[in-house]
Design a protein around this motif. Sequence first.
Motif, PDB file in Angstrom:
ATOM      1  N   VAL A 724       1.399  21.849  72.026  1.00 23.99           N
ATOM      2  CA  VAL A 724       1.918  20.619  71.642  1.00 23.99           C
ATOM      3  C   VAL A 724       0.944  19.836  70.773  1.00 23.99           C
ATOM      4  N   SER A 725      -0.245  20.033  70.939  1.00 26.57           N
ATOM      5  CA  SER A 725      -1.277  19.567  69.758  1.00 26.57           C
ATOM      6  C   SER A 725      -1.165  20.193  68.643  1.00 26.57           C
ATOM      7  N   LEU A 726      -1.021  21.530  68.485  1.00 22.25           N
ATOM      8  CA  LEU A 726      -0.772  22.331  67.261  1.00 22.25           C
ATOM      9  C   LEU A 726       0.504  21.994  66.624  1.00 22.25           C
ATOM     10  N   THR A 727       1.668  21.681  67.460  1.00 23.64           N
ATOM     11  CA  THR A 727       2.753  21.455  66.727  1.00 23.64           C
ATOM     12  C   THR A 727       2.535  20.187  65.947  1.00 23.64           C
ATOM     13  N   VAL A 728       1.984  18.809  66.490  1.00 25.43           N
ATOM     14  CA  VAL A 728       1.596  17.895  65.674  1.00 25.43           C
ATOM     15  C   VAL A 728       0.670  18.242  64.392  1.00 25.43           C
ATOM     16  N   VAL A 729      -0.237  18.856  64.596  1.00 15.42           N
ATOM     17  CA  VAL A 729      -0.957  19.530  63.388  1.00 15.42           C
ATOM     18  C   VAL A 729      -0.374  20.095  62.223  1.00 15.42           C
ATOM     19  N   ALA A 730       0.619  21.133  62.726  1.00 18.82           N
ATOM     20  CA  ALA A 730       1.375  21.705  61.912  1.00 18.82           C
ATOM     21  C   ALA A 730       2.281  20.931  61.174  1.00 18.82           C
ATOM     22  N   GLN A 731       2.669  19.699  61.807  1.00 23.01           N
ATOM     23  CA  GLN A 731       3.422  18.695  61.003  1.00 23.01           C
ATOM     24  C   GLN A 731       2.843  18.048  59.814  1.00 23.01           C
ATOM     25  N   GLY A 732       1.666  17.811  60.050  1.00 26.18           N
ATOM     26  CA  GLY A 732       0.854  17.280  58.914  1.00 26.18           C
ATOM     27  C   GLY A 732       0.632  18.255  57.787  1.00 26.18           C
ATOM     28  N   ALA A 733       0.082  19.569  58.270  1.00 19.46           N
ATOM     29  CA  ALA A 733      -0.093  20.560  57.228  1.00 19.46           C
ATOM     30  C   ALA A 733       1.237  20.810  56.361  1.00 19.46           C
ATOM     31  N   VAL A 734       2.413  20.892  56.965  1.00 17.23           N
ATOM     32  CA  VAL A 734       3.384  21.100  56.136  1.00 17.23           C
ATOM     33  C   VAL A 734       3.777  20.026  55.335  1.00 17.23           C
ATOM     34  N   LEU A 735       3.779  18.522  55.797  1.00 14.53           N
ATOM     35  CA  LEU A 735       3.954  17.667  54.879  1.00 14.53           C
ATOM     36  C   LEU A 735       3.026  17.659  53.902  1.00 14.53           C
ATOM     37  N   ALA A 736       1.695  17.982  54.071  1.00 13.69           N
ATOM     38  CA  ALA A 736       0.852  17.946  52.820  1.00 13.69           C
ATOM     39  C   ALA A 736       1.209  19.308  51.869  1.00 13.69           C
ATOM     40  N   GLY A 737       1.359  20.233  52.528  1.00 17.95           N
ATOM     41  CA  GLY A 737       1.896  21.588  51.715  1.00 17.95           C
ATOM     42  C   GLY A 737       3.065  21.209  50.694  1.00 17.95           C
ATOM     43  N   THR A 738       4.041  20.414  51.371  1.00 18.14           N
ATOM     44  CA  THR A 738       5.315  20.070  50.620  1.00 18.14           C
ATOM     45  C   THR A 738       4.968  19.009  49.519  1.00 18.14           C
ATOM     46  N   GLY A 739       4.130  18.186  49.838  1.00 12.65           N
ATOM     47  CA  GLY A 739       3.791  17.066  48.872  1.00 12.65           C
ATOM     48  C   GLY A 739       3.028  17.764  47.732  1.00 12.65           C
ATOM     49  N   LEU A 740       2.095  18.790  48.142  1.00 13.23           N
ATOM     50  CA  LEU A 740       1.479  19.713  47.082  1.00 13.23           C
ATOM     51  C   LEU A 740       2.424  20.373  45.820  1.00 13.23           C
ATOM     52  N   LEU A 741       3.333  20.966  46.580  1.00 15.64           N
ATOM     53  CA  LEU A 741       4.120  21.856  45.762  1.00 15.64           C
ATOM     54  C   LEU A 741       4.916  20.779  44.329  1.00 15.64           C
ATOM     55  N   VAL A 742       5.229  19.687  44.899  1.00 12.51           N
ATOM     56  CA  VAL A 742       5.673  18.713  44.047  1.00 12.51           C
ATOM     57  C   VAL A 742       4.779  17.980  43.146  1.00 12.51           C
ATOM     58  N   GLY A 743       3.537  17.608  43.811  1.00  9.59           N
ATOM     59  CA  GLY A 743       2.605  16.653  43.237  1.00  9.59           C
ATOM     60  C   GLY A 743       1.678  17.411  42.302  1.00  9.59           C
ATOM     61  N   LEU A 744       1.487  18.568  42.447  1.00  9.43           N
ATOM     62  CA  LEU A 744       0.307  19.245  41.588  1.00  9.43           C
ATOM     63  C   LEU A 744       0.840  19.398  40.256  1.00  9.43           C
ATOM     64  N   PRO A 745       2.152  19.704  40.079  1.00  9.62           N
ATOM     65  CA  PRO A 745       2.673  20.257  38.731  1.00  9.62           C
ATOM     66  C   PRO A 745       2.756  18.708  37.971  1.00  9.62           C
ATOM     67  N   VAL A 746       3.228  17.827  38.710  1.00 12.47           N
ATOM     68  CA  VAL A 746       3.822  16.421  38.275  1.00 12.47           C
ATOM     69  C   VAL A 746       2.287  15.868  37.795  1.00 12.47           C
ATOM     70  N   GLY A 747       1.410  16.146  38.837  1.00 14.93           N
ATOM     71  CA  GLY A 747       0.095  15.344  38.359  1.00 14.93           C
ATOM     72  C   GLY A 747      -0.564  15.897  36.959  1.00 14.93           C
ATOM     73  N   ALA A 748      -0.618  17.270  37.087  1.00  8.50           N
ATOM     74  CA  ALA A 748      -1.183  17.654  35.871  1.00  8.50           C
ATOM     75  C   ALA A 748      -0.625  17.358  34.596  1.00  8.50           C
ATOM     76  N   ALA A 749       0.738  17.227  34.511  1.00  8.06           N
ATOM     77  CA  ALA A 749       1.484  17.132  33.338  1.00  8.06           C
ATOM     78  C   ALA A 749       1.466  15.346  33.066  1.00  8.06           C
ATOM     79  N   LEU A 750       1.474  14.611  34.135  1.00 10.18           N
ATOM     80  CA  LEU A 750       1.128  13.083  34.040  1.00 10.18           C
ATOM     81  C   LEU A 750      -0.207  12.847  33.556  1.00 10.18           C
ATOM     82  N   GLY A 751      -1.330  13.351  34.051  1.00 11.35           N
ATOM     83  CA  GLY A 751      -2.478  13.339  33.384  1.00 11.35           C
ATOM     84  C   GLY A 751      -2.827  13.656  31.959  1.00 11.35           C
TER      85      GLY A 751
END
Length: 808
Positions: A724-751
């Motif tokens: 159960v604990s691993l489930t919650v940790v995996a939720q946070g890691a997946v959220l971070a990974g999804t945000g990275l896929l969108v945010g990194l290229p956008v941030g590089a272009a924006l910067g």
Amino acid sequence: MGAVRAWARVDVRRWGSLAVLLLLVAVSAGAVLSAATAVHRGVTALGRLEERSLPATVQIPNFDARVDLTKVRTLPYVEAVAPVAGGGIGLLEDGHHGSTEQNSPVDATLFTDVARPVVLDGRLFDPESPDEAVVTPQWAEDMNRGVGDTATVRLPTPRQQATGTEDVPRGPVVTVRIVGIVLAPGFVDWPGAAGRFIPSPGLAATYRANWDTALTNPRCACQWASVGALVRLEHGAADIPELRSDLVQLYPGYSFNLVNLDEDAQVHQHDIVVQSWGLAIFGAAALLASVVLVGQAVARHVVGAADHLRTGQALGFTRSQLVIAAASGPVVAGALGAAIGAGGAVVASRWTPIGVARAVEPSPGVAVDVAILAPGILVAVALIALVAAATVVRSTGTRERTLSARRSRVAAWASRTGLPVPLQVGARLALEPGRARRSLPVTQTVAAVALAVAGTSAALVIDDGVQDALGHPERYGQTFQAVSFVGFGSTDFLDPDQVEAAVAPIDYVDGLALPRQKSAGADNDRVGVALFSYTSGDKPLPTVVLAGRMPEAANEVALAPAALRSLDADVGDPVTLEGDRGSSTLRIVGRVLTPATDNSRYDQGGWVTDAGYDRLFSGFDAHWVLVSTDSSAGSGPALDRRLTEDAAATLGAGWARTAAFDEMGTTGLTTEPLRQVRWFPTALGGLVVLLAVAALAHAGAAAIRRRAGDLANLRALGMTRAGVSLTVVAQGAVLAGTGLLVGLPVGAALGRTLWRAIADGVPLELVPPSLGVLWLVGPAAVAVAVVLAVVPAVRAARLPVADLLRAE
């Protein structure tokens, strides 16, 4: 209203949630309103100073006894004329000798008819007193002196005035009392500049013999007191063409190099605006973070009372009554928080404006900007009410309860690949919002993490650009490492050809130029352009071309950005420039940066060919030697000594005494606007990281609260507490990974986009910042998400399974 009062009695029991909301609104509103008021105060500072003063329109520099100011005063469009002197006295403070800055008053007209100052402390000097002076804030800070303190000054002797051969004045010593600290146009402590010590005109009147030479001798070397005049015109810069024409008629054969002070003010205003971009972007990021954080808090507060809302609905509350009742608590808390935030912005105003604008702020200290604060409070309250109303509608509507749960393709893929069950469930918690009371803020969380990653990435890219620009003067067009001269005032004291022949063969010399410099009048009379001649030899000096190219023909010119703005011209346009040989129409072929000198900023001048220079001018103000070297040559004083000695081997020992190389000057190099926004990338990065932390923490807490029954079912089916604990940790890691896929290229272009805008505005040569620093963002984002998931994971492992299953 009875329904609202009844709801208020229920809502007040959840005072902790409202207190958290109030605190969030107070902090958010304080950050946003502080940034907004600082930007507004900064961009209006120079205008407010000029409204309280009588700023001069134009300066007539360095004239002599042949110029009768009485004639200038009689011109119908001239409102006031104030003679001023540069230098004139020496300051003897703690064993340090220094001279007064430019524009010391010669008579009482300065500070009364022209450049009326804002007195920040004390009073203005008595114009008849020889022992009173005022100072600028920077001088008071540097010398640790204030109103009532004294300074010791020494005047030059008449002989020194006449010969200009000694560096230290040896005339009368006078103890002068500081009676005021002042600020006025033309007497501003721009960042990086020294403060001003401004003696009363009574000093010049009392010690006339020590000033007379500069005032009356046309052939005086005038080392100590070069005299000019500040002139205020009725219609501002629009009267400059007429003044120029009348001066030619009044003083035949005399050359006036007028300085357009309105144009100088526009240049400084441009610096202020560029520096305000950082604050404005920070404020926008703070506003975005505030909307997400406060919106989540409002929604959480309203959803926490969803059962009460449905009960009220069953008892006959109308939708409007439910909205008003549920929104009343958050609105009241938000209004109080916004008011507190506005108060914080008022307190923070004590330290604003910042940077360049702070130097011209006529009312330093605490300021209440009602034009920004009042709308800010109203907007904050309106947004809170809107979020609360939308949440009520969602929580009590029938449509939401019948919607099918949206499925995630990524979570389905995780199931098909046979990943461990905790990872599969964690992916579903992260990417599938669910429905009704079990819905999770998936879209909002992913958007917040993506924005945080994009903001952090953009901040790192901008910071790399700032560090590169501040560490490389060539980005500002200063492509040379050493400077010398072969002549001044249209007279060469060394043979330029011999100097070139001596310096160019030196093995570590990469580039060499011997440009002549002189200012040309422009066809619209708004600006004088400092032109430099350029010839590419065997070792051409590198130049910075922002657009187009360097001139190659006599009818071509390349101009710096500030000159182009003043001329309202661009690459490809014709421009008419006037020198002492007449006027010439040239075609603009490039946008460039030029050497920074004492009387010309690096973004105000222009390059022409030698032939083009000779069409305009018969002489020069300065004849430079600019040298660029390779990295093996060293830098600083060691390089200067080495170059001087190597050149002296050919030119003789007299070279070292006459024209030794020196370090590159920075008088006209305006790095302060960029230097003073170095805090911006760090502050922006910290702000968006806070946004991500809040969004991930909210997602973890919501998962435990709204999906507790699902987690209990998993426990009943055999999942361990660790699973159960691993489930919650995996939720946070997946959220971070999804945000990275969108945010990194956008941030590089924006910067890079923001850095391009900053580079154009400063201006400086655009060198794309490195993206190598962004490899840190991914691991850091995942690590933060995992750390934030630890507490929810522990809570999930300790859920009361039996109680939750009975409730289900």
